[in-house]
Motif scaffolding. Structure first.
Motif, PDB file in Angstrom:
ATOM      1  N   ALA A 301       0.822  -1.216   0.000  1.00 41.15           N
ATOM      2  CA  ALA A 301       0.000   0.000   0.000  1.00 41.15           C
ATOM      3  C   ALA A 301       0.852   1.260   0.000  1.00 41.15           C
ATOM      4  O   ALA A 301       0.479   2.276  -0.587  1.00 41.15           O
ATOM      5  N   LEU A 302       2.011   1.208   0.641  1.00 40.12           N
ATOM      6  CA  LEU A 302       2.915   2.356   0.696  1.00 40.12           C
ATOM      7  C   LEU A 302       3.753   2.491  -0.573  1.00 40.12           C
ATOM      8  O   LEU A 302       4.523   3.452  -0.705  1.00 40.12           O
ATOM      9  N   GLY A 303       3.640   1.530  -1.476  1.00 38.86           N
ATOM     10  CA  GLY A 303       4.397   1.579  -2.720  1.00 38.86           C
ATOM     11  C   GLY A 303       5.863   1.224  -2.550  1.00 38.86           C
ATOM     12  O   GLY A 303       6.701   1.624  -3.364  1.00 38.86           O
ATOM     13  N   LYS A 304       6.183   0.455  -1.498  1.00 35.09           N
ATOM     14  CA  LYS A 304       7.570   0.078  -1.249  1.00 35.09           C
ATOM     15  C   LYS A 304       7.944  -1.174  -2.053  1.00 35.09           C
ATOM     16  O   LYS A 304       7.115  -2.082  -2.212  1.00 35.09           O
ATOM     17  N   PRO A 305       9.184  -1.252  -2.539  1.00 35.03           N
ATOM     18  CA  PRO A 305       9.646  -2.537  -3.072  1.00 35.03           C
ATOM     19  C   PRO A 305       9.555  -3.593  -1.972  1.00 35.03           C
ATOM     20  O   PRO A 305      10.106  -3.405  -0.882  1.00 35.03           O
ATOM     21  N   THR A 306       8.825  -4.654  -2.244  1.00 34.05           N
ATOM     22  CA  THR A 306       8.520  -5.653  -1.221  1.00 34.05           C
ATOM     23  C   THR A 306       9.134  -6.989  -1.603  1.00 34.05           C
ATOM     24  O   THR A 306       8.849  -7.530  -2.677  1.00 34.05           O
ATOM     25  N   ILE A 307       9.972  -7.509  -0.718  1.00 33.93           N
ATOM     26  CA  ILE A 307      10.507  -8.859  -0.885  1.00 33.93           C
ATOM     27  C   ILE A 307       9.637  -9.764  -0.024  1.00 33.93           C
ATOM     28  O   ILE A 307       9.702  -9.741   1.202  1.00 33.93           O
ATOM     29  N   LEU A 308       8.807 -10.534  -0.692  1.00 36.05           N
ATOM     30  CA  LEU A 308       7.805 -11.344  -0.007  1.00 36.05           C
ATOM     31  C   LEU A 308       8.275 -12.789   0.094  1.00 36.05           C
ATOM     32  O   LEU A 308       8.482 -13.459  -0.918  1.00 36.05           O
ATOM     33  N   MET A 309       8.413 -13.260   1.330  1.00 36.28           N
ATOM     34  CA  MET A 309       8.802 -14.645   1.583  1.00 36.28           C
ATOM     35  C   MET A 309       7.522 -15.478   1.718  1.00 36.28           C
ATOM     36  O   MET A 309       6.731 -15.267   2.636  1.00 36.28           O
ATOM     37  N   ASN A 310       7.332 -16.399   0.810  1.00 36.34           N
ATOM     38  CA  ASN A 310       6.072 -17.149   0.780  1.00 36.34           C
ATOM     39  C   ASN A 310       6.340 -18.640   0.665  1.00 36.34           C
ATOM     40  O   ASN A 310       7.249 -19.070  -0.033  1.00 36.34           O
ATOM     41  N   ASN A 311       5.501 -19.431   1.347  1.00 41.48           N
ATOM     42  CA  ASN A 311       5.567 -20.876   1.141  1.00 41.48           C
ATOM     43  C   ASN A 311       4.186 -21.510   1.019  1.00 41.48           C
ATOM     44  O   ASN A 311       3.908 -22.210   0.051  1.00 41.48           O
ATOM     45  N   ILE A 312       3.278 -21.265   1.950  1.00 37.32           N
ATOM     46  CA  ILE A 312       2.037 -22.039   2.002  1.00 37.32           C
ATOM     47  C   ILE A 312       0.898 -21.446   1.173  1.00 37.32           C
ATOM     48  O   ILE A 312      -0.168 -22.060   1.059  1.00 37.32           O
ATOM     49  N   PHE A 313       1.092 -20.267   0.583  1.00 39.52           N
ATOM     50  CA  PHE A 313       0.020 -19.641  -0.183  1.00 39.52           C
ATOM     51  C   PHE A 313       0.340 -19.659  -1.677  1.00 39.52           C
ATOM     52  O   PHE A 313       1.497 -19.731  -2.082  1.00 39.52           O
ATOM     53  N   GLU A 317      -1.683 -15.060  -5.799  1.00 44.76           N
ATOM     54  CA  GLU A 317      -2.636 -14.271  -5.027  1.00 44.76           C
ATOM     55  C   GLU A 317      -2.131 -12.851  -4.774  1.00 44.76           C
ATOM     56  O   GLU A 317      -2.918 -11.926  -4.569  1.00 44.76           O
ATOM     57  N   PHE A 318      -0.812 -12.657  -4.807  1.00 48.23           N
ATOM     58  CA  PHE A 318      -0.218 -11.393  -4.376  1.00 48.23           C
ATOM     59  C   PHE A 318       0.273 -10.585  -5.573  1.00 48.23           C
ATOM     60  O   PHE A 318       1.060 -11.082  -6.380  1.00 48.23           O
ATOM     61  N   ASP A 319      -0.175  -9.360  -5.657  1.00 51.61           N
ATOM     62  CA  ASP A 319       0.260  -8.446  -6.713  1.00 51.61           C
ATOM     63  C   ASP A 319       1.160  -7.398  -6.070  1.00 51.61           C
ATOM     64  O   ASP A 319       0.701  -6.585  -5.259  1.00 51.61           O
ATOM     65  N   LEU A 320       2.436  -7.413  -6.426  1.00 55.02           N
ATOM     66  CA  LEU A 320       3.398  -6.458  -5.885  1.00 55.02           C
ATOM     67  C   LEU A 320       3.487  -5.209  -6.762  1.00 55.02           C
ATOM     68  O   LEU A 320       4.330  -4.345  -6.522  1.00 55.02           O
ATOM     69  N   TYR A 321       2.641  -5.119  -7.775  1.00 56.88           N
ATOM     70  CA  TYR A 321       2.588  -3.953  -8.665  1.00 56.88           C
ATOM     71  C   TYR A 321       3.948  -3.660  -9.311  1.00 56.88           C
ATOM     72  O   TYR A 321       4.318  -2.504  -9.510  1.00 56.88           O
ATOM     73  N   GLY A 322       4.665  -4.709  -9.622  1.00 57.99           N
ATOM     74  CA  GLY A 322       5.939  -4.541 -10.308  1.00 57.99           C
ATOM     75  C   GLY A 322       7.071  -4.063  -9.434  1.00 57.99           C
ATOM     76  O   GLY A 322       8.150  -3.737  -9.936  1.00 57.99           O
ATOM     77  N   ARG A 323       6.848  -4.032  -8.122  1.00 59.98           N
ATOM     78  CA  ARG A 323       7.887  -3.594  -7.190  1.00 59.98           C
ATOM     79  C   ARG A 323       8.246  -4.757  -6.274  1.00 59.98           C
ATOM     80  O   ARG A 323       7.430  -5.227  -5.500  1.00 59.98           O
ATOM     81  N   GLY A 324       9.465  -5.233  -6.361  1.00 59.86           N
ATOM     82  CA  GLY A 324       9.883  -6.315  -5.490  1.00 59.86           C
ATOM     83  C   GLY A 324       9.758  -7.679  -6.126  1.00 59.86           C
ATOM     84  O   GLY A 324       9.527  -7.820  -7.332  1.00 59.86           O
ATOM     85  N   GLN A 325       9.886  -8.700  -5.274  1.00 62.71           N
ATOM     86  CA  GLN A 325       9.856 -10.087  -5.740  1.00 62.71           C
ATOM     87  C   GLN A 325       9.243 -10.987  -4.677  1.00 62.71           C
ATOM     88  O   GLN A 325       9.286 -10.673  -3.481  1.00 62.71           O
TER      89      GLN A 325
END
Length: 368
Positions: A301-313, A317-325
């Protein structure tokens, strides 16, 4: 005998009209309805029912942008468990879910009611509030279960019923809820308040950039997402060696862990804060490393580059809007939407710190 209202202009269709109290323009500038310079007639009334978790409420806010385009002049009411998280400048009326709110909503009429929750109380409200158009989930009268109120809600409904359907889904959550409401998703961003106007003092934060917020918790429901202290320590030290400035983030549940990590690495730990201040703290970061939790939604929501650690989902489902991985363990996760690991040790331990560091390098480059 003439009625008092016959001799006084009252623009009851104005978005500023309150009925029980003077409107804000009257209090601030003394405006009266007759000849009012800020008269704003309401063209339609929309109710959004999204009670749920804070993160889910945050990621529903892109709907506000589209509603303002599709229905200019609409008056938007939002019913939720967490009113404080909503952008007050963009939602005309924010109601906390309780008996009083439910009672008065049932006595009103809306042009559109959208219910995005499958909780029985939310579905029951959709049944009982008069509206020209309804979207989302209703309470099926004969057995009291949640059920799609129209065909548009069926896709999102089915992804919540069967793991196989959910795992095969390739649509981000925001796209799903847009389609549920009859809209095509055009990349609308979240609507969010940074709380920058509060003037919080962040002089304790390190000046060196890039500052990487390291959010170490994930709540107590899906503990299969947790990363060990050893992994966090390794990542923080890798970030420091690479030239980044890690800042530990979390709430009361993460306080003990963050103190341990601070002692082990020397990374800055500002402490815990009320939600608005925590949001503004995250706003001071140049990027965020987090798992799937409230901080992830705030970061997006803040528009930050987001490094998302994911395993069980499902990562779709997640849209980072082209910022991060999105980074995932090297071992495939077999505990889809499970709170405990079938093998005892979560596959998150098979996510190397080096892999997260590389995602940070690619998404938040160091200054030359």
């Amino acid at each position: 005998m003439p009625h008092l209202l016959d001799n006084c202009v009252v623009n009851s269709d104005c978005r500023h009209f309150r009925g029980d109290l003077p409107c804000r323009p009257n209090k601030a500038a003394g405006y009266l309805c007759q000849g009012c310079a800020v008269y704003a007639p309401v063209s339609s009334r929309v109710l959004i029912i999204k009670l749920g978790a804070i993160g889910d409420v945050i990621r529903t806010t892109p709907l506000l942008r589209r509603l303002r385009v599709e229905q200019p002049g609409c008056f938007i009411t939002w019913l939720t468990h967490t009113p404080a998280i909503l952008p007050q400048a963009e939602v005309d009326e924010i109601l906390k879910f309780d008996f009083a709110s439910a009672l008065q909503l049932q006595a009103r009429q809306f042009d559109v009611v959208i219910n995005l929750d499958k909780e029985k109380e939310a579905c029951a409200l959709l049944n009982t509030i008069p509206a020209k158009a309804k979207f989302g989930y209703a309470l099926r009268p004969h057995d009291g279960v949640a059920w799609p109120v129209n065909e548009r809600a069926e896709h999102k409904f089915l992804t919540g019923l069967f793991d196989q359907v959910s795992q095969a889904n390739t649509k981000p959550y925001v796209q799903e809820i847009f389609e549920l409401c009859g809209f095509d998703f055009r990349g609308e961003e979240y609507v969010f308040d940074t709380h920058e106007d509060k003037g919080y003092d962040w002089s304790q934060l390190p000046v060196a950039a890039p500052r990487i917020g390291v959010n170490t918790g994930c709540g107590d429901r899906w503990t299969t997402r947790l990363w060990s202290d050893e992994k966090w320590t390794a990542l923080i030290q890798d970030l420091q060696r690479a030239g980044y400035t890690p800042v530990l983030l979390g709430g009361e549940a993460e306080d003990a862990r963050n103190r341990v990590l601070h002692a082990a690495t020397g990374a800055t730990y500002p402490g815990t804060f009320p939600l608005p201040q925590f949001i503004n703290l995250m706003h001071q970061m140049d990027g965020i490393v987090t798992q799937v939790t409230m901080a992830m939604h705030i970061s997006i929501a803040l528009g930050k580059p987001t490094i998302l650690m994911n395993n069980i989902f499902n990562p779709h489902e997640f849209d980072l809007y082209g910022r991060g991985q999105i980074v995932q363990p090297d071992r495939e996760c077999v505990c889809f939407y499970r709170g405990t690991c079938q093998f005892g040790t979560s596959c998150m331990e098979d996510l190397p710190a080096e892999k997260v560091l590389q995602a940070v390098r690619e998404s938040i480059p160091l200054p030359r």
